[in-house]
Design a protein around this motif. Sequence first.
Motif, PDB file in Angstrom:
ATOM      1  N   VAL A   1       0.823  -1.218   0.000  1.00  0.00           N
ATOM      2  CA  VAL A   1       0.000   0.000   0.000  1.00  0.00           C
ATOM      3  C   VAL A   1       0.855   1.266   0.000  1.00  0.00           C
ATOM      4  O   VAL A   1       0.362   2.346  -0.322  1.00  0.00           O
ATOM      5  CB  VAL A   1      -0.989   0.006   1.182  1.00  0.00           C
ATOM      6  N   GLY A   2       2.130   1.146   0.353  1.00  0.00           N
ATOM      7  CA  GLY A   2       3.063   2.268   0.229  1.00  0.00           C
ATOM      8  C   GLY A   2       2.863   3.366   1.267  1.00  0.00           C
ATOM      9  O   GLY A   2       2.018   3.267   2.165  1.00  0.00           O
ATOM     10  N   GLY A   3       3.648   4.406   1.103  1.00  0.00           N
ATOM     11  CA  GLY A   3       3.672   5.482   2.088  1.00  0.00           C
ATOM     12  C   GLY A   3       2.364   6.211   2.250  1.00  0.00           C
ATOM     13  O   GLY A   3       2.127   6.837   3.288  1.00  0.00           O
ATOM     14  N   GLY A   4       1.484   6.136   1.258  1.00  0.00           N
ATOM     15  CA  GLY A   4       0.186   6.788   1.370  1.00  0.00           C
ATOM     16  C   GLY A   4      -0.856   5.946   2.078  1.00  0.00           C
ATOM     17  O   GLY A   4      -1.975   6.428   2.316  1.00  0.00           O
ATOM     18  N   GLY A   5      -0.511   4.722   2.434  1.00  0.00           N
ATOM     19  CA  GLY A   5      -1.453   3.849   3.110  1.00  0.00           C
ATOM     20  C   GLY A   5      -1.206   3.796   4.605  1.00  0.00           C
ATOM     21  O   GLY A   5      -0.301   4.458   5.137  1.00  0.00           O
ATOM     22  N   GLN A   6      -1.993   2.984   5.275  1.00  0.00           N
ATOM     23  CA  GLN A   6      -1.851   2.771   6.713  1.00  0.00           C
ATOM     24  C   GLN A   6      -2.091   1.296   6.996  1.00  0.00           C
ATOM     25  O   GLN A   6      -2.974   0.683   6.390  1.00  0.00           O
ATOM     26  CB  GLN A   6      -2.851   3.610   7.511  1.00  0.00           C
ATOM     27  N   VAL A   7      -1.317   0.727   7.927  1.00  0.00           N
ATOM     28  CA  VAL A   7      -1.450  -0.689   8.250  1.00  0.00           C
ATOM     29  C   VAL A   7      -1.395  -0.863   9.760  1.00  0.00           C
ATOM     30  O   VAL A   7      -0.583  -0.225  10.441  1.00  0.00           O
ATOM     31  CB  VAL A   7      -0.340  -1.527   7.574  1.00  0.00           C
ATOM     32  N   THR A   8      -2.248  -1.734  10.263  1.00  0.00           N
ATOM     33  CA  THR A   8      -2.248  -2.104  11.682  1.00  0.00           C
ATOM     34  C   THR A   8      -2.126  -3.608  11.787  1.00  0.00           C
ATOM     35  O   THR A   8      -2.877  -4.345  11.128  1.00  0.00           O
ATOM     36  CB  THR A   8      -3.541  -1.645  12.375  1.00  0.00           C
ATOM     37  N   GLY A   9      -1.189  -4.071  12.591  1.00  0.00           N
ATOM     38  CA  GLY A   9      -1.042  -5.486  12.883  1.00  0.00           C
ATOM     39  C   GLY A   9      -1.495  -5.760  14.300  1.00  0.00           C
ATOM     40  O   GLY A   9      -1.001  -5.125  15.239  1.00  0.00           O
ATOM     41  N   ALA A  10      -2.430  -6.677  14.463  1.00  0.00           N
ATOM     42  CA  ALA A  10      -2.989  -6.970  15.785  1.00  0.00           C
ATOM     43  C   ALA A  10      -2.784  -8.441  16.126  1.00  0.00           C
ATOM     44  O   ALA A  10      -3.008  -9.316  15.285  1.00  0.00           O
ATOM     45  CB  ALA A  10      -4.477  -6.633  15.827  1.00  0.00           C
ATOM     46  N   ASP A  11      -2.381  -8.697  17.366  1.00  0.00           N
ATOM     47  CA  ASP A  11      -2.166 -10.067  17.822  1.00  0.00           C
ATOM     48  C   ASP A  11      -2.255 -10.092  19.341  1.00  0.00           C
ATOM     49  O   ASP A  11      -2.061  -9.052  20.005  1.00  0.00           O
ATOM     50  CB  ASP A  11      -0.793 -10.567  17.366  1.00  0.00           C
ATOM     51  N   LEU A  12      -2.524 -11.274  19.891  1.00  0.00           N
ATOM     52  CA  LEU A  12      -2.548 -11.432  21.344  1.00  0.00           C
ATOM     53  C   LEU A  12      -1.159 -11.627  21.938  1.00  0.00           C
ATOM     54  O   LEU A  12      -0.970 -11.459  23.142  1.00  0.00           O
ATOM     55  CB  LEU A  12      -3.406 -12.642  21.721  1.00  0.00           C
ATOM     56  N   SER A  13      -0.182 -12.008  21.108  1.00  0.00           N
ATOM     57  CA  SER A  13       1.121 -12.450  21.609  1.00  0.00           C
ATOM     58  C   SER A  13       2.141 -11.324  21.631  1.00  0.00           C
ATOM     59  O   SER A  13       2.584 -10.855  20.584  1.00  0.00           O
ATOM     60  CB  SER A  13       1.643 -13.592  20.734  1.00  0.00           C
ATOM     61  N   GLU A  14       2.567 -10.942  22.808  1.00  0.00           N
ATOM     62  CA  GLU A  14       3.592  -9.909  22.907  1.00  0.00           C
ATOM     63  C   GLU A  14       4.952 -10.395  22.398  1.00  0.00           C
ATOM     64  O   GLU A  14       5.668  -9.625  21.751  1.00  0.00           O
ATOM     65  CB  GLU A  14       3.720  -9.409  24.345  1.00  0.00           C
ATOM     66  N   PRO A  15       5.363 -11.660  22.622  1.00  0.00           N
ATOM     67  CA  PRO A  15       6.631 -12.107  22.027  1.00  0.00           C
ATOM     68  C   PRO A  15       6.641 -11.997  20.506  1.00  0.00           C
ATOM     69  O   PRO A  15       7.635 -11.585  19.904  1.00  0.00           O
ATOM     70  CB  PRO A  15       6.745 -13.563  22.488  1.00  0.00           C
ATOM     71  N   LEU A  16       5.541 -12.363  19.854  1.00  0.00           N
ATOM     72  CA  LEU A  16       5.474 -12.257  18.404  1.00  0.00           C
ATOM     73  C   LEU A  16       5.447 -10.799  17.958  1.00  0.00           C
ATOM     74  O   LEU A  16       6.101 -10.429  16.972  1.00  0.00           O
ATOM     75  CB  LEU A  16       4.247 -13.004  17.885  1.00  0.00           C
TER      76      LEU A  16
END
Length: 281
Positions: free
Chosen positions: A68-83
Amino acid sequence: MSILNQDQSDYWNGEVGQRWAAQHRALDAVFAPFTEALFARAALAPGDRVLDIGCGAGETTLIAARTVGGGGQVTGADLSEPLLATARARAAQEAPGTAPVAWLRADAQTHDFGSSFTHVLSRFGVMFFEDSAAAFANLRRALAPGGRLSFVCWRGMEENAWVMVPRERVLPLLPQVEPPRPGAPGPFRFADAATLLPLLEAAEFRAISCEAIDRAMVLGDTPQVAADFVATRGPIARLLHEQDPALKETALNVITAGFAERFGNGPVALGAACWLVTAQA
């Protein structure tokens, strides 16, 4: 943070999450055929706003950020803090021009993600919700009008040779193995699409597509590497999780021998079967 799925949170924040984080490169290599299928179907475009559910060590999130490049936005969600810690470290090495990434330790069933994403993605993350109806409804709310959901999840265990072949070797070594509780979180929760599609319909998704896809997965370049992979990650690892070290070592040797009988000293490639699911908000 509100966590509805406490058992899964405990599991992925303990030794298992630490092990998966340490071995993330092997995991990404094995799952590459399905990662490619997921992104081919999602068809992300520059400027898209993407939410990656069950992002793990960040492989799919970072692919989305590059796409999506610099004009996009991404969020990564997970339960695991180590990951997530591994994902953040990987993101710091990314070249300029990728989308900014927000990393969230969040329960997808309860977290308020807002309602502005153009895409919600998941690679093998949707099968572990405690309350699938609540989770899919919450993900539907996270999408802007016209936004799309795309994910891959496993079909039946019996259709996945990469699990069944080593499992048949290991089962004689174990005490009685109880079958999974119907509807319980687990990798094969949506083996039957008939249990999945009504959940998406109830969450008011439309234009739902559920395609069966089959790929060969290379579990390792040698029987030893492949045996280590299946014995320490995925469904076989769950069977062995609470066993004593001696039994785990025996299981590893038995799996290695079985792979060597079938593949000699070369790469171990076995069939894998998934659903590729898309839907629209």
